[in-house]
Scaffold this active site. Structure first.
Site, PDB file in Angstrom:
ATOM      1  N   MET A  21      32.665  64.256 -25.913  1.00  0.00           N
ATOM      2  CA  MET A  21      31.355  64.385 -26.686  1.00  0.00           C
ATOM      3  C   MET A  21      31.237  66.296 -27.203  1.00  0.00           C
ATOM      4  SD  MET A  21      29.967  62.100 -28.204  1.00  0.00           S
ATOM      5  CE  MET A  21      30.521  60.534 -28.423  1.00  0.00           C
ATOM      6  N   HIS A 145      30.459  71.114 -26.117  1.00  0.00           N
ATOM      7  CA  HIS A 145      29.487  70.263 -25.612  1.00  0.00           C
ATOM      8  C   HIS A 145      28.804  69.875 -27.221  1.00  0.00           C
ATOM      9  CE1 HIS A 145      28.010  66.022 -24.399  1.00  0.00           C
ATOM     10  NE2 HIS A 145      29.246  66.483 -23.784  1.00  0.00           N
ATOM     11  N   HIS A 146      28.761  69.546 -27.959  1.00  0.00           N
ATOM     12  CA  HIS A 146      27.606  68.566 -29.254  1.00  0.00           C
ATOM     13  C   HIS A 146      26.246  68.824 -27.873  1.00  0.00           C
ATOM     14  CE1 HIS A 146      26.909  67.843 -32.558  1.00  0.00           C
ATOM     15  NE2 HIS A 146      27.333  67.103 -32.950  1.00  0.00           N
ATOM     16  N   ALA A 147      25.798  68.512 -26.934  1.00  0.00           N
ATOM     17  CA  ALA A 147      24.522  68.802 -26.275  1.00  0.00           C
ATOM     18  C   ALA A 147      24.037  69.891 -25.990  1.00  0.00           C
ATOM     19  CB  ALA A 147      24.944  68.407 -24.820  1.00  0.00           C
ATOM     20  N   ASN A 315      20.630  71.247 -30.687  1.00  0.00           N
ATOM     21  CA  ASN A 315      20.330  69.428 -31.874  1.00  0.00           C
ATOM     22  C   ASN A 315      19.463  69.557 -32.400  1.00  0.00           C
ATOM     23  OD1 ASN A 315      23.947  68.178 -31.774  1.00  0.00           O
ATOM     24  ND2 ASN A 315      23.015  70.090 -29.539  1.00  0.00           N
TER      25      ASN A 315
END
Length: 554
Positions: A21, A145-147, A315
């Site tokens: 991810m 990382h998308h986090a 996000n």
């Protein structure tokens, strides 16, 4: 010390072996603007070292709460090693576009090390045979990382390591900020206890927000302000994915895309891009004899970050559903229909509430969210569910002025995102300095021929520009070899190959008494010569008029 939001943590929980991810910008640089035509790797390392303070993402790592009783924390890495994160590699010869795509796809398929800050940068040399690029170009593939970031905050990180002029400003001499002390296990457990006490109140607040939203949606459907898209069609991209990826991209002129949008009433650049994606998917699935009767649906992430919070990472996104109208053949009619669908989707999104999804993830207990996501992924339940979207199309507007790193000018910009079970195809739309690109990544088993899909994007774009009436030849990845031309006695121009062929025919006619070998006899009807098939290029692209043979590898 900063705690992850519920949505940030969801990207951690959803990460499994076959589905890393992270998101990743891919930028290509021309070092001729440096004055020396060279950018050394140690100069790039120094650029990162001078800019680490511009974003907290670079030096912070995860601290997990015991038993997942609360969302994880970001803490500063006391043993940060820049040279672990910034790496130097090169393409083997000849160094063409397809080789770059294969390398990027392989790097993108590898998960990040969770014991370190969640990013890696790869400086890639050897791009001398990529069509349209000057000699000496290099690329940088940056995985984050998308986090840690979404598309909007990712643009800010890209800005942190780039300059607006070829000569970078001198680094500011500042004292390093104090080291952020990470919480111990007891402190995290105490914080989790207090957070879980507040969870029922947050859940009750979410329910009170959800009831009015449901009423607004019901009223909007009844008044025909928008429509629900209902059950989605299943395609080859809506199943369990493998750990392997493919990558490709198509480049377009932003000014011409803006000109195309004028052909449909009220259309936007995003509508044009969505209609091109819809056209490409239609061509690709028609070739596989797998095009559903009903339209495919794209999920379009929407930034819901408030204006006062533009500098934050993490996000803050919601999601819109937009029909790509793959059921419409005519490209101009498809553009108008996509625009109408987008207008209705925006109205639906406003009725639901832009931040409802982010609030929902924040209200769920961390251990429950982690258990639910991992159970769905581990059991195959996610792959077997009816698809929510057929693909993702995210549009991340970039700067419309030139950017430089270490004096080298950015000449191309692309984006990559994550694939997951039931979502095996991801499109990232990026714009930069008058250009706009549609990049895609997919499960390799679902799309064994990325070069063909890349050409489908160009063909859909060309079909739309012809329908609009714009005379333009789309860019191609093919490098064609020009034949040496000579001047004949009649003043016309012909290739050396054609001249040799003519001379051979003349000798043959002389030997046979004036009759050419294979010439029709009197009283017979000459047979039509078969049309030769065009040669397939090494890059996998093709003419829009001729369908190439399909390949089963990258």
């Amino acid at each position: 010390m900063h705690q992850l939001s519920g949505l940030d943590a969801t990207f951690l929980y959803a990460e499994v072996n076959n589905s890393p991810m992270h998101i990743a910008p891919l930028t290509i640089y021309d070092p001729s603007t440096t004055g020396t035509d060279v950018v050394r790797f140690k100069d790039i390392l120094q650029t990162f070292a001078n800019r680490l303070h511009r974003s907290p993402v670079f030096k912070r790592k995860l601290a997990m709460v015991p038993l997942n009783l609360d969302q994880p924390y970001w803490v500063e890495d006391e043993n940060f090693d820049l040279e672990f994160h910034v790496r130097h590699i090169a393409l083997p010869k000849p160094g063409d576009w397809r080789q770059l795509c294969i390398l990027v796809a392989r790097l993108h398929a590898r998960p990040l090390d969770r014991a370190r800050p969640l990013w890696e940068a790869y400086v890639i040399e050897g791009l001398d045979n990529v069509a349209g690029l000057p000699k000496g170009c290099f690329a940088m593939f940056l995985k984050i990382h998308h986090a840690a970031i979404d598309g909007a905050s990712g643009v800010e990180i890209i800005s942190a390591i780039h300059d607006l002029t070829p000569v970078p400003p001198p680094p500011r001499e500042e004292a390093p900020p104090p080291m952020d002390r990470g919480p111990g296990n007891l402190e995290m457990l105490w914080r989790a206890y207090k957070a879980n006490l507040r969870a029922p109140l947050q859940l009750a607040r979410l329910v009170t927000q959800g009831i009015p939203a449901w009423r607004r949606v019901h009223a909007g459907v009844k008044a025909k302000k928008f429509r629900t898209l209902g059950e989605k069609e299943r395609t080859r991209f809506n199943a369990a994915i493998s750990p392997h990826r493919v990558f490709g991209a198509a480049d377009f002129d932003l000014a011409l895309v803006r000109q195309m949008k004028e052909a449909a009433t009220g259309a936007t650049v995003n509508d044009v891009i969505l209609s091109i994606v819809g056209g490409a998917l239609r061509l690709y699935l028609l070739d596989k004899q797998e095009l559903p009767e009903r339209s495919l649906v794209a999920g379009a992430p929407v930034n819901v970050r408030p204006q006062t919070d533009t500098g934050s990472a993490g996000n803050q996104v919601s999601m819109m559903s937009i029909a790509l109208r793959t059921d419409i053949t005519d490209p101009l009619a498809r553009l108008q229909a996509v625009h109408d669908e987008a207008v209705g989707s925006k109205a639906y999104h406003q009725a639901v509430g832009a931040r409802l999804m982010t609030d929902m993830t924040q209200s769920l207990p961390a251990e429950l969210a982690a258990l639910a996501v991992r159970a769905a992924l581990g059991s195959g339940l996610m792959a077997g569910m009816k698809p929510i979207f057929n693909t993702i199309v995210t549009n991340v507007p970039g700067p419309q002025v030139p950017l430089y790193m270490g004096g080298a000018k950015v000449v191309r910009s692309y984006g990559l995102g994550p694939c997951a079970d039931n979502l095996g195809l991801f499109h990232a739309v990026t714009s930069y300095n008058g250009q706009i690109a549609i990049a895609f990544q997919a499960c390799r088993q679902m799309m064994p021929d990325p070069g063909f899909y890349e050409q489908c994007l160009y063909d859909a774009y060309k079909a739309l520009q012809q329908a609009v009436g714009i005379q333009l030849q789309p860019k191609t990845r093919v490098k064609t070899k020009t034949k040496t031309k000579i001047k004949t006695k009649t003043g016309t121009r012909a290739t050396t190959k054609a001249r040799a062929k003519t001379q051979a025919k003349t000798k043959s006619r002389a030997k046979s008494g004036g009759k050419e070998s294979g010439a029709p006899q009197a009283g017979t009807t000459p047979k039509a010569k078969p049309v030769p098939k065009p040669a397939r290029s090494k890059t996998g692209t093709r003419s829009s008029a001729v369908r190439p043979k399909r390949t089963t590898s990258q």
